[in-house]
Design an enzyme around this catalytic site. Structure first.
Site, PDB file in Angstrom:
ATOM      1  N   CYS A  45      18.411  -7.241  28.305  1.00 18.96           N
ATOM      2  CA  CYS A  45      17.949  -5.867  28.562  1.00 18.96           C
ATOM      3  C   CYS A  45      18.695  -4.877  27.660  1.00 18.96           C
ATOM      4  CB  CYS A  45      18.173  -5.490  30.027  1.00 18.96           C
ATOM      5  SG  CYS A  45      17.264  -6.523  31.179  1.00 18.96           S
TER       6      CYS A  45
HETATM    7  C1  BEZ Z   1      19.195 -10.273  30.642  1.00 17.43           C
HETATM    8  O1  BEZ Z   1      18.811  -9.122  30.414  1.00 17.43           O
HETATM    9  O2  BEZ Z   1      19.966 -10.850  29.909  1.00 17.43           O
HETATM   10  C2  BEZ Z   1      18.647 -10.989  31.845  1.00 17.43           C
HETATM   11  C3  BEZ Z   1      18.353 -10.270  32.991  1.00 17.43           C
HETATM   12  C4  BEZ Z   1      17.853 -10.944  34.099  1.00 17.43           C
HETATM   13  C5  BEZ Z   1      17.643 -12.325  34.048  1.00 17.43           C
HETATM   14  C6  BEZ Z   1      17.925 -13.021  32.878  1.00 17.43           C
HETATM   15  C7  BEZ Z   1      18.428 -12.353  31.760  1.00 17.43           C
END
Ligand code: BEZ
Length: 226
Positions: A45
């Site tokens: 994210c």
């Molecule tokens: C991420 O943004 O790295 C992430 C967020 C939720 C689940 C898996 C990855």
């Protein structure tokens, strides 16, 4: 609820990092990209919001407003913005919605399916997946794509699709596979050859009667792809 292309995007009231909004009023006469992400302070994210911050100017040039969403509170979003700027090299200037009660996530179908029917949702299942909605000034859904939590999005593809959406809203053409602004386009199937001769007086190439290829109409420098 499953949203479909051409439906009116549901309107909503929300708290954001830039204050409360009513979604349709916030869109106004613009196009909008509404995108959800699973959670603040997570790695994928962070790269996604940072990349969007770096290319936000490309959306503005196309008359497109950007707005993010997750189920985290405004305070958490605001705390995370410093990390995004420090690690991704650009400040996030677009608003991020705090959908703490999952109201919008449910309205737009942004939540993943429960793994087993009848069992309670886990915390991960209450986080939004990576959905993207392109919404027109008429408030109708023009495009929707959903990626899994572990797959970061290609926002250059969203820009490319917006170029096609805006071009084909203005001219009676469609864009072929992997098209980019400036490439040749296809005369829409709804246009008869008689009408096509009037609309495209310079003519077209037609390797098959249903495949009529013309130069891209309009000002090709208006919004070049990223
Ligand atoms: C991420 O943004 O790295 C992430 C967020 C939720 C689940 C898996 C990855």
């Amino acid at each position: 609820m499953t949203l479909r292309i051409n439906e009116i995007a549901p309107d909503f009231h929300a708290d954001t990092t830039q204050g409360p909004i009513n979604f349709h009023a916030w869109i106004g006469e613009h196009y909008a990209v509404l995108f959800s992400h699973p959670k603040d302070f997570t790695p994928v994210c962070t790269t996604e919001l940072g990349y969007l911050a770096r290319i936000e100017e490309q959306f503005i040039r196309r008359g497109v407003k950007i707005i993010g969403l997750s189920v985290d509170p405004v305070k958490s979003h605001l705390g995370w913005l410093d990390d995004i700027e420090a690690t991704q090299g650009a400040a996030v200037r677009y608003p991020i919605i705090a959908d703490e009660d999952l109201h919008i996530a449910k309205l737009y179908g942004m939540l993943p399916a429960e793994e087993q029917e009848g069992t309670a949702r886990t915390a991960a299942q209450n986080a939004t997946v990576r959905s993207v909605y392109v919404i027109g000034p008429d408030k109708r859904v023009k495009l929707l794509i959903t990626y899994p939590m572990t797959t970061g999005r290609n926002f250059d593809e969203i820009l490319r699709a917006i170029d096609s959406i805006q071009l084909t809203a203005k001219y009676k053409v469609a864009t072929p596979a992997n098209w980019n602004s400036g490439n040749d386009v296809i005369i829409a199937g709804s246009v008869s050859d008689d009408d096509a001769r009037r609309l495209f007086p310079e003519g077209w190439d037609a390797p098959r009667p249903y495949l009529r290829i013309v130069k891209q109409p309009g000002d090709q420098d208006a919004a070049p792809s990223a």
